[in-house]
Design a protein around this motif. Sequence first.
Motif, PDB file in Angstrom:
ATOM      1  N   VAL A  12       0.879  -1.164   0.000  1.00 15.53           N
ATOM      2  CA  VAL A  12       0.000   0.000   0.000  1.00 15.53           C
ATOM      3  C   VAL A  12       0.919   1.217   0.000  1.00 15.53           C
ATOM      4  N   GLU A  13       0.695   2.135  -0.928  1.00  8.40           N
ATOM      5  CA  GLU A  13       1.557   3.304  -1.044  1.00  8.40           C
ATOM      6  C   GLU A  13       0.858   4.549  -0.518  1.00  8.40           C
ATOM      7  N   SER A  14       1.625   5.359   0.195  1.00  2.00           N
ATOM      8  CA  SER A  14       1.130   6.644   0.693  1.00  2.00           C
ATOM      9  C   SER A  14       2.129   7.712   0.281  1.00  2.00           C
ATOM     10  N   LEU A  15       1.638   8.734  -0.375  1.00  2.00           N
ATOM     11  CA  LEU A  15       2.490   9.846  -0.787  1.00  2.00           C
ATOM     12  C   LEU A  15       2.342  10.953   0.254  1.00  2.00           C
ATOM     13  N   ILE A  16       3.470  11.338   0.848  1.00  3.23           N
ATOM     14  CA  ILE A  16       3.443  12.351   1.900  1.00  3.23           C
ATOM     15  C   ILE A  16       4.552  13.370   1.648  1.00  3.23           C
ATOM     16  N   THR A  17       4.489  14.466   2.360  1.00  2.00           N
ATOM     17  CA  THR A  17       5.559  15.458   2.333  1.00  2.00           C
ATOM     18  C   THR A  17       6.030  15.654   3.762  1.00  2.00           C
ATOM     19  N   TRP A  18       7.328  15.517   3.956  1.00  2.13           N
ATOM     20  CA  TRP A  18       7.937  15.724   5.271  1.00  2.13           C
ATOM     21  C   TRP A  18       8.991  16.819   5.127  1.00  2.13           C
ATOM     22  N   ARG A  19       8.781  17.932   5.820  1.00  3.47           N
ATOM     23  CA  ARG A  19       9.699  19.077   5.780  1.00  3.47           C
ATOM     24  C   ARG A  19      10.048  19.482   4.342  1.00  3.47           C
ATOM     25  N   GLY A  20       9.043  19.481   3.494  1.00  2.00           N
ATOM     26  CA  GLY A  20       9.231  19.901   2.112  1.00  2.00           C
ATOM     27  C   GLY A  20       9.788  18.830   1.194  1.00  2.00           C
ATOM     28  N   ILE A  21       9.994  17.629   1.703  1.00  2.00           N
ATOM     29  CA  ILE A  21      10.537  16.531   0.895  1.00  2.00           C
ATOM     30  C   ILE A  21       9.406  15.557   0.573  1.00  2.00           C
ATOM     31  N   ALA A  22       9.181  15.331  -0.719  1.00  2.00           N
ATOM     32  CA  ALA A  22       8.136  14.402  -1.153  1.00  2.00           C
ATOM     33  C   ALA A  22       8.615  12.966  -0.946  1.00  2.00           C
ATOM     34  N   LEU A  23       7.764  12.174  -0.292  1.00  2.00           N
ATOM     35  CA  LEU A  23       8.113  10.789   0.031  1.00  2.00           C
ATOM     36  C   LEU A  23       7.023   9.827  -0.408  1.00  2.00           C
ATOM     37  N   ASN A  24       7.455   8.632  -0.732  1.00  2.00           N
ATOM     38  CA  ASN A  24       6.547   7.520  -0.969  1.00  2.00           C
ATOM     39  C   ASN A  24       6.788   6.533   0.170  1.00  2.00           C
ATOM     40  N   VAL A  25       5.759   6.276   0.962  1.00  2.00           N
ATOM     41  CA  VAL A  25       5.841   5.292   2.041  1.00  2.00           C
ATOM     42  C   VAL A  25       5.097   4.056   1.562  1.00  2.00           C
ATOM     43  N   ARG A  26       5.842   2.979   1.388  1.00  2.00           N
ATOM     44  CA  ARG A  26       5.251   1.718   0.922  1.00  2.00           C
ATOM     45  C   ARG A  26       5.187   0.750   2.098  1.00  2.00           C
ATOM     46  N   HIS A  27       4.031   0.102   2.250  1.00  2.00           N
ATOM     47  CA  HIS A  27       3.825  -0.782   3.392  1.00  2.00           C
ATOM     48  C   HIS A  27       3.256  -2.114   2.917  1.00  2.00           C
ATOM     49  N   CYS A  28       3.906  -3.183   3.337  1.00  2.00           N
ATOM     50  CA  CYS A  28       3.420  -4.531   3.053  1.00  2.00           C
ATOM     51  C   CYS A  28       3.014  -5.159   4.386  1.00  2.00           C
ATOM     52  N   ILE A  37       5.594 -10.221  10.684  1.00  2.00           N
ATOM     53  CA  ILE A  37       6.528  -9.172  10.269  1.00  2.00           C
ATOM     54  C   ILE A  37       5.935  -8.394   9.096  1.00  2.00           C
ATOM     55  N   GLU A  38       6.021  -7.073   9.197  1.00  2.00           N
ATOM     56  CA  GLU A  38       5.568  -6.192   8.124  1.00  2.00           C
ATOM     57  C   GLU A  38       6.782  -5.471   7.544  1.00  2.00           C
ATOM     58  N   HIS A  39       6.642  -4.978   6.332  1.00  2.00           N
ATOM     59  CA  HIS A  39       7.748  -4.304   5.649  1.00  2.00           C
ATOM     60  C   HIS A  39       7.337  -2.887   5.280  1.00  2.00           C
ATOM     61  N   ILE A  40       8.239  -1.951   5.561  1.00  2.00           N
ATOM     62  CA  ILE A  40       8.009  -0.546   5.219  1.00  2.00           C
ATOM     63  C   ILE A  40       9.193  -0.060   4.394  1.00  2.00           C
ATOM     64  N   GLU A  41       8.892   0.624   3.302  1.00  2.00           N
ATOM     65  CA  GLU A  41       9.921   1.284   2.503  1.00  2.00           C
ATOM     66  C   GLU A  41       9.637   2.780   2.517  1.00  2.00           C
ATOM     67  N   VAL A  42      10.695   3.562   2.637  1.00  2.00           N
ATOM     68  CA  VAL A  42      10.596   5.013   2.569  1.00  2.00           C
ATOM     69  C   VAL A  42      11.483   5.449   1.408  1.00  2.00           C
ATOM     70  N   ILE A  43      10.885   6.171   0.462  1.00  2.00           N
ATOM     71  CA  ILE A  43      11.616   6.577  -0.735  1.00  2.00           C
ATOM     72  C   ILE A  43      11.378   8.063  -0.970  1.00  2.00           C
ATOM     73  N   SER A  44      12.451   8.843  -0.990  1.00  2.00           N
ATOM     74  CA  SER A  44      12.281  10.252  -1.361  1.00  2.00           C
ATOM     75  C   SER A  44      12.311  10.314  -2.883  1.00  2.00           C
ATOM     76  N   PHE A  45      11.372  11.065  -3.454  1.00  4.63           N
ATOM     77  CA  PHE A  45      11.210  11.079  -4.907  1.00  4.63           C
ATOM     78  C   PHE A  45      12.488  11.435  -5.646  1.00  4.63           C
ATOM     79  N   GLU A  46      13.222  12.374  -5.129  1.00  6.46           N
ATOM     80  CA  GLU A  46      14.457  12.792  -5.795  1.00  6.46           C
ATOM     81  C   GLU A  46      15.678  12.138  -5.160  1.00  6.46           C
ATOM     82  N   ARG A  47      15.423  11.102  -4.369  1.00  2.00           N
ATOM     83  CA  ARG A  47      16.478  10.383  -3.642  1.00  2.00           C
ATOM     84  C   ARG A  47      17.324  11.333  -2.797  1.00  2.00           C
TER      85      ARG A  47
END
Length: 103
Positions: A12-28, A37-47
């Motif tokens: 499940v993907e959630s698009l958020i902004t943290w301190r002006g940084i766009a992030l994709n939070v992916r959760h399995c 056990i669950e898995h979370i990925e945090v990806i900043s759009f511009e790395r």
Amino acid sequence: MPAVKPRDDRYVESLITWRGIALNVRHCPDWSTSCGIEHIEVISFERLPLPITETGYKSHFIDRDQLAEIGTPVEFVIAWLDHDAESTEWKKAEFESRQLSLF
């Protein structure tokens, strides 16, 4: 033998902004149902670097009950980022990223 690739349809993907940084939070939520056990990925759009990763990507496995105590995956990620953003290293990096370089 090819590497096993995770099924993206479990995330499940959630698009958020943290301190002006766009992030994709992916959760399995069912990464390992037998172990809880669950898995979370945090990806900043511009790395862009984050307090939890220099590369803009972070993979994290978490116990289902531990995540439930904190709240949602997004709440967990925001709390994690906010906590690690208090470090001296991150404060310095954040300050320097706002300054113009003369050289």
